[in-house]
Motif scaffolding. Structure first.
Motif: not given
Length: 327
Positions: A58-75, A117-125
């Motif tokens: 909210r502190a970093l992006c709250g004003d963006d969401i207020a301006r564009w409430p339907h903006l998709p968000v990924v992390a 939110i993107a997952p990480g990757v596992l390498y398990d030989p």
């Protein structure tokens, strides 16, 4: 960089790590319109738990969401770890951007839109020990989108606290190796006897002799020599063979050199694969210098590819229009 007054954004992308949070407002072509950052990494939230993540967002992006409430968000990054907002379980190698999108985790932002939110990757030989990455897969996706020629076959090196050497084939991460190079340097220089002779005022060598000697010692060392070689960081200072100001760089050269000995041995199993560096500019230059001592030249050196990778993740998830690049 354009401004958000000129072009309408289609995506808010978050690179959320351990010590920092960066937010990128992006247009339909994946161009960053504006970047913001805060110190609210997952280990430095305004308050504990879910409320802390909501407050940081909210502190970093709250004003963006207020301006564009339907903006998709990924992390991407450590926000999806077991210590993050919610855990996005690892996917196994071979992994590509489409698999990341299919197995993404979703959280309520507290401001309206969900966050993917993107997952990480596992390498398990089957014949080895498991290895994991979280955040680097997004940087790799960005690098391959920016340089599609690397998708066929490449070795992507991401120097850092836990350096990664990732091997790419047909647009997928097929294997990778992690090295605790940066963390070892921090622990040994700050919390072991090796740091006792190092300058406390942060003064470092200027001629590169300590770093070069560390690289050379690592290259000529035999299997199992590292614990013995590490002690030379003390004895070279005690005997005056190296000035105290050169000792941090000797230790750095020794640890990076050991990483290169191992990493280049892995690279030898995929002959002809170009080597690409991704990361902080100063650290990548140090690795370039180290690689030059091993007579290796990277095909490309890239800095921040996370925004492009997050955009590709959003495209693969169907959140914005476009065709996802190979990864």
């Amino acid at each position: 960089m354009t401004t958000d007054d000129e072009v309408q954004p289609v995506l808010l992308a978050l690179d959320w790590g351990t010590s920092s949070l960066r937010a990128f407002l992006m247009d339909a072509h994946g161009v960053v319109l504006r970047e913001r950052s805060s110190a609210h990494g997952i280990q430095n939230l305004p308050e504990p738990g879910v409320r802390g993540f909501e407050a940081a967002f909210r502190a970093l992006c709250g004003d963006d969401i207020a301006r564009w409430p339907h903006l998709p968000v990924v992390a991407g990054g450590m926000v999806g770890s077991a210590q993050g907002w919610t855990e996005a379980p690892y996917i196994t190698c071979p992994a590509d951007i489409s698999a990341l999108a299919r197995q993404a985790a979703v959280v309520k932002s507290g401001l309206g839109p969900d966050i993917r939110i993107a997952p990480g990757v596992l390498y398990d030989p089957a014949d080895g020990t498991p290895d994991v990455m979280r955040g680097e897969e997004i940087q790799i996706a960005g690098a391959l989108a920016l340089h599609p020629e690397l998708s066929a076959r490449a070795c992507v090196v991401l120097p850092g606290t836990h350096s990664k050497w990732a091997f790419i084939e047909d647009g997928r991460i097929v294997s990778f190796v992690s090295y605790m190079t940066g963390e070892l340097f921090a622990v040994l220089s700050r919390h072991s006897i090796l740091g006792r002779l190092m300058p406390t005022d942060g003064i470092r060598e200027t001629d590169g002799s300590g770093f070069s000697r560390g690289l050379a010692d690592a290259r000529k060392g035999g299997p199992g020599d590292l614990p013995h070689q590490l002690f030379a960081t003390r004895t070279l200072g005690l005997t005056g063979r190296l000035p105290h100001a050169a000792l941090p760089d000797y230790l750095s050269g020794l640890l990076i050199g050991q990483e290169l000995v191992s990493g280049l041995a892995h690279l030898a199993h995929t002959p002809g694969a170009p080597l690409v560096l991704i990361g902080d500019g100063a650290l990548c230059r140090r690795y370039q210098n180290a690689l030059a001592a091993f007579e290796v030249s990277p095909a490309a050196v890239l800095e921040n590819t996370a925004p492009t990778g997050l955009f590709q993740f959003a495209v693969a998830a169907g959140l914005v229009a476009g065709q996802p690049a190979h990864f």
